[in-house]
Design an enzyme around this catalytic site. Structure first.
Site, mmCIF file in Angstrom:
data_model
loop_
_atom_site.group_PDB
_atom_site.id
_atom_site.type_symbol
_atom_site.label_atom_id
_atom_site.label_comp_id
_atom_site.label_asym_id
_atom_site.label_seq_id
_atom_site.Cartn_x
_atom_site.Cartn_y
_atom_site.Cartn_z
ATOM 1 N N ARG A 191 1.223 -1.148 -0.190
ATOM 2 C CA ARG A 191 0.072 -0.101 0.089
ATOM 3 C C ARG A 191 1.501 1.614 -0.130
ATOM 4 N NH1 ARG A 191 -4.411 -2.156 5.051
ATOM 5 N NH2 ARG A 191 -5.664 -3.086 3.425
ATOM 6 N N GLN A 220 7.167 -4.080 4.146
ATOM 7 C CA GLN A 220 6.520 -6.231 3.847
ATOM 8 C C GLN A 220 6.161 -6.558 2.694
ATOM 9 O OE1 GLN A 220 6.486 -7.292 8.196
ATOM 10 N NE2 GLN A 220 4.473 -7.120 7.526
ATOM 11 N N ASN A 249 7.839 -10.554 5.570
ATOM 12 C CA ASN A 249 6.237 -10.322 5.561
ATOM 13 C C ASN A 249 6.357 -10.994 6.369
ATOM 14 O OD1 ASN A 249 3.522 -9.834 5.749
ATOM 15 N ND2 ASN A 249 2.937 -11.094 3.286
ATOM 16 N N ASP A 278 -2.305 2.451 10.956
ATOM 17 C CA ASP A 278 -2.379 1.743 9.552
ATOM 18 C C ASP A 278 -1.880 2.476 9.009
ATOM 19 O OD1 ASP A 278 -2.925 -1.083 10.510
ATOM 20 O OD2 ASP A 278 -4.847 -0.258 10.316
ATOM 21 N N ASP A 280 -3.149 2.637 6.271
ATOM 22 C CA ASP A 280 -4.002 3.005 4.853
ATOM 23 C C ASP A 280 -4.837 3.427 5.719
ATOM 24 O OD1 ASP A 280 -5.037 0.970 6.422
ATOM 25 O OD2 ASP A 280 -5.952 0.350 4.770
ATOM 26 N N ASP A 393 -4.110 -7.535 18.487
ATOM 27 C CA ASP A 393 -3.915 -6.082 19.459
ATOM 28 C C ASP A 393 -5.335 -6.581 20.205
ATOM 29 O OD1 ASP A 393 -6.400 -6.755 18.305
ATOM 30 O OD2 ASP A 393 -6.245 -4.864 17.113
ATOM 31 N N HIS A 417 -10.592 4.818 9.078
ATOM 32 C CA HIS A 417 -9.982 3.802 8.790
ATOM 33 C C HIS A 417 -10.925 2.993 7.555
ATOM 34 C CE1 HIS A 417 -9.484 -1.006 8.924
ATOM 35 N NE2 HIS A 417 -8.007 -0.665 9.162
#
Length: 641
Positions: A191, A220, A249, A278, A280, A393, A417
């Site tokens: 991304r 990654q 990764n 994050d 994205d 998490d 998000h």
């Protein structure tokens, strides 16, 4: 400045700057601590300015860093980003008062509003200005009547004939003796554009950048961030704060943990923070200021979570605070009194009050779209488990809580998000969701195997009735791999990811197609067949659907089903169902296959029975392996360092 090798990609594992030169040390504050800024527009045009300041009447021009108010107008900061979360500051810090500072020009009134647990408002401080020219105004509010709930905000008002310009609004508190160093870590996987945009947003926001000592990017992927045209410039803008790392990764867990690993290896103090983010998200850079300031003033270290707003619906708050029902594998449960998928510009349908989170909430965990972890937590509890992703998490927050470190989800610290309900459940990542949820339940719940078995059987039956054979195989593989014990985590999830994708590739209904290009079915032959309401006697309907499936009976030979009506009791009446994908970008074709159904039912029943018999012994294996799995040495091995 960035090194040439890192920017050009000449060295396969290079960093933008030399990591050995990075040291995290506490520093002496200069003046008061900025807890948040008063902003009047968002970071992108898709974000409503009403999330920052609401025009109650009159006319105003709202800009990012200031606001111009015309005569006979009022603007209120009683909004999602405009509010100061007074209840959380009173509960978790030893700060007794907060000041709101602003630079004003013109005539009008500034006042600090406050709310209580019911949302009733009051004015706690006010000042009238006349003929001001770049005058600094400071209002003070005590943090003494907010324990159960309530917030503070700044209102600005003019009378007829008055106009007022307000800018450089800052909410400040008394600084601690020392400021904790903080590093942001961004995990990214193919991304590149999204990740670069967030780096650019940080680089462009000097105020938030000042609170950061380092920014780690764990790349990654194969489509690398450093390959983008804008990377070299953002690397120059961020200078030696940016550390760009290329690594294997290892999923979200491996990417985020890299930040903890690097900070732990290069800090002179245990009073350091790592802020996960994050790649994205649409970033509100002020989140960095709000979360780090709060962490700097908590009496004891806590995990500070940011909230998630839905990117496709920017006015929606995903959840105010959440917890997980561990033994039944249910994450994302809204805490009592929490807003959930709430329109922040709307009103509650029952109370008709604005959707504002007045009550203070205690979270069970916080998603890693934005989450700040003090290094003291790592010292006491270890690193995250090598889960690859999903439930990492939640597991970490529940483990931290057991060691005395709760999670606080801070209102007003938000990022946008991608909406979760626009992601289809029938994907390969469901394997990690199931496997990791069972491991988390084994580590942090009573692990009632009878209850857990009933939950899994119920899921399997629904999947089989819904002709989701690949999803059924995914569930079976997840339980099988849990029973393999801690060795399944040995490689960080790389082999499991490849294997579950191979398995799912054998099931046609896991593939998405264009609605106009469904294999073997003419587009004009697919008509919508709507679902009946939810059955009032579900057990009887369940038995009937199972009998119909066993006997090969169906009500419909072919039909299309909208995603919100793809219930097991409806899909089970079809020979072939063309079901809309949750992404709304295509369809999945589910076709009845008696042989697959029986085979998966037998395999599923067998492995769940194994879970009932062997689960307790496997649970002990995971508990014994925790120190090694969460150790620095284990992650060093996974990072191939």
């Amino acid at each position: 400045m960035p090194g040439k090798a890192a920017v050009t990609g000449e060295a396969p594992s290079a960093m933008v700057s030399t990591v050995d030169d990075t040291r995290f040390a506490e520093r002496t504050p200069q003046g008061r601590l900025t807890a948040q800024r008063g902003l009047y527009a968002g970071p992108a045009p898709i974000v409503s300015k009403d999330l920052y300041a609401e025009l109650e009447w009159g006319t105003a021009v709202r800009e990012r860093g200031g606001i111009s108010i015309e005569p006979a107008s009022k603007v209120s900061g009683n909004t999602y980003f405009g509010r100061f979360p007074a209840s959380y500051w009173q509960r978790w810090t030893d700060v007794t008062e907060v000041q709101v500072e602003a630079v004003v020009t013109g005539d009008g009134q500034l006042s600090v509003g406050a709310s209580d647990i019911e949302g009733d408002s009051r004015v706690v401080a006010a000042e009238v200005v006349a003929g001001a020219k770049q005058q600094k105004v400071t209002l003070t509010a005590k943090l003494d009547k907010f324990y159960d709930g309530g917030a503070l905000w700044l209102d600005i008002e003019t009378e007829g004939g008055q106009s007022l310009r307000v800018e450089k609004v800052r909410w400040t508190v008394e600084a601690p003796e020392k400021i904790r160093p903080t590093a942001v870590t961004i995990c990214t996987m193919n991304r590149a554009d999204d990740c670069l945009s967030n780096l650019q947003a940080l680089a462009a926001d000097v105020s938030s950048l000042e609170t950061l000592d380092a920014i780690y990017v764990a790349d990654q992927g194969t489509d690398l961030v450093e390959s983008r045209d804008g990377f070299e410039q953002v690397a120059k803008d961020l200078g030696d704060k940016l550390h760009y790392i290329k690594q294997p990764n290892l999923g979200g867990a491996g990417g985020f943990t890299r930040g903890l690993y690097e900070v732990a290896g290069h800090t002179e103090t245990e009073h350091a923070n790592v802020l996960f983010m994050d790649d994205d998200v649409l970033l509100e850079p002020d989140l960095v200021i709000r979360m780090t300031a709060f962490s700097n003033r908590t009496v004891n270290p806590v995990i500070v979570g940011g909230q998630m707003l839905n990117l496709l619906h920017p006015n929606q708050l995903h959840v105010g605070a959440e917890y997980a029902r561990l033994n039944t594998l249910e994450p994302g449960q809204p805490v009592t009194h929490s807003l959930s998928t709430a329109d922040l510009l709307g009103v509650d349908e029952e109370t008709l009050k604005p959707n504002r989170q007045e009550r203070r909430l205690d979270a069970g965990y916080n998603g890693w779209w934005s989450c700040l972890i003090p290094y003291e937590v790592v010292k006491a509890t270890g690193y995250p488990l090598p889960f690859f992703f999903q439930w990492d998490d939640a597991e970490y927050s529940y483990r931290a809580r057991a060691h005395g470190f709760p999670t606080v989800t801070l209102p007003g610290a938000g990022v946008w998000h991608a909406d979760f309900h626009w992601k289809d459940w029938d994907e390969w990542h469901r394997y990690f969701n199931l496997r990791n949820s069972i491991i988390t339940a084994a580590l942090h719940s009573p692990f009632n195997l009878n209850l857990l078995s009933r939950v899994l059987i119920a899921q399997l039956v629904r999947y089989l009735l819904g002709m989701q054979y690949g999803l059924s195989a995914t569930l079976i593989k997840a339980v099988e791999d849990f029973l393999e014990g801690p060795e399944v985590l040995r490689d960080g999830g790389v082999a499991a990811m490849k294997e579950i994708r191979r398995i799912r590739d054998e099931y046609p209904e896991t593939k998405r197609h264009k609605a106009t290009d469904v294999p073997g079915i003419a587009s004009n032959d697919i008509g919508i067949i709507n679902s009946a309401p939810r059955p009032s006697m579900q057990r009887l309907v369940l038995i009937k659907r199972i009998l119909d499936r066993v006997l090969g009976r169906s009500r419909h030979s072919l039909g299309a089903i909208p995603i919100d009506e793809a219930h097991w009791w409806h899909v089970a009446t079809f020979d072939t169902a063309v079901v809309t994908d949750a992404s709304q970008e295509g369809v999945r074709v589910r076709s009845y296959d008696r042989a697959k159904m029986f085979d998966l039912a037998r395999r599923g029943a067998k492995v769940i029975q194994r879970l009932r018999k062997e689960g307790a012994a496997v649970q002990e294996q995971y508990k014994r392996s925790m120190p090694e799995l969460t150790s620095r040495d284990n992650w060093k091995r996974l990072y191939e360092l």
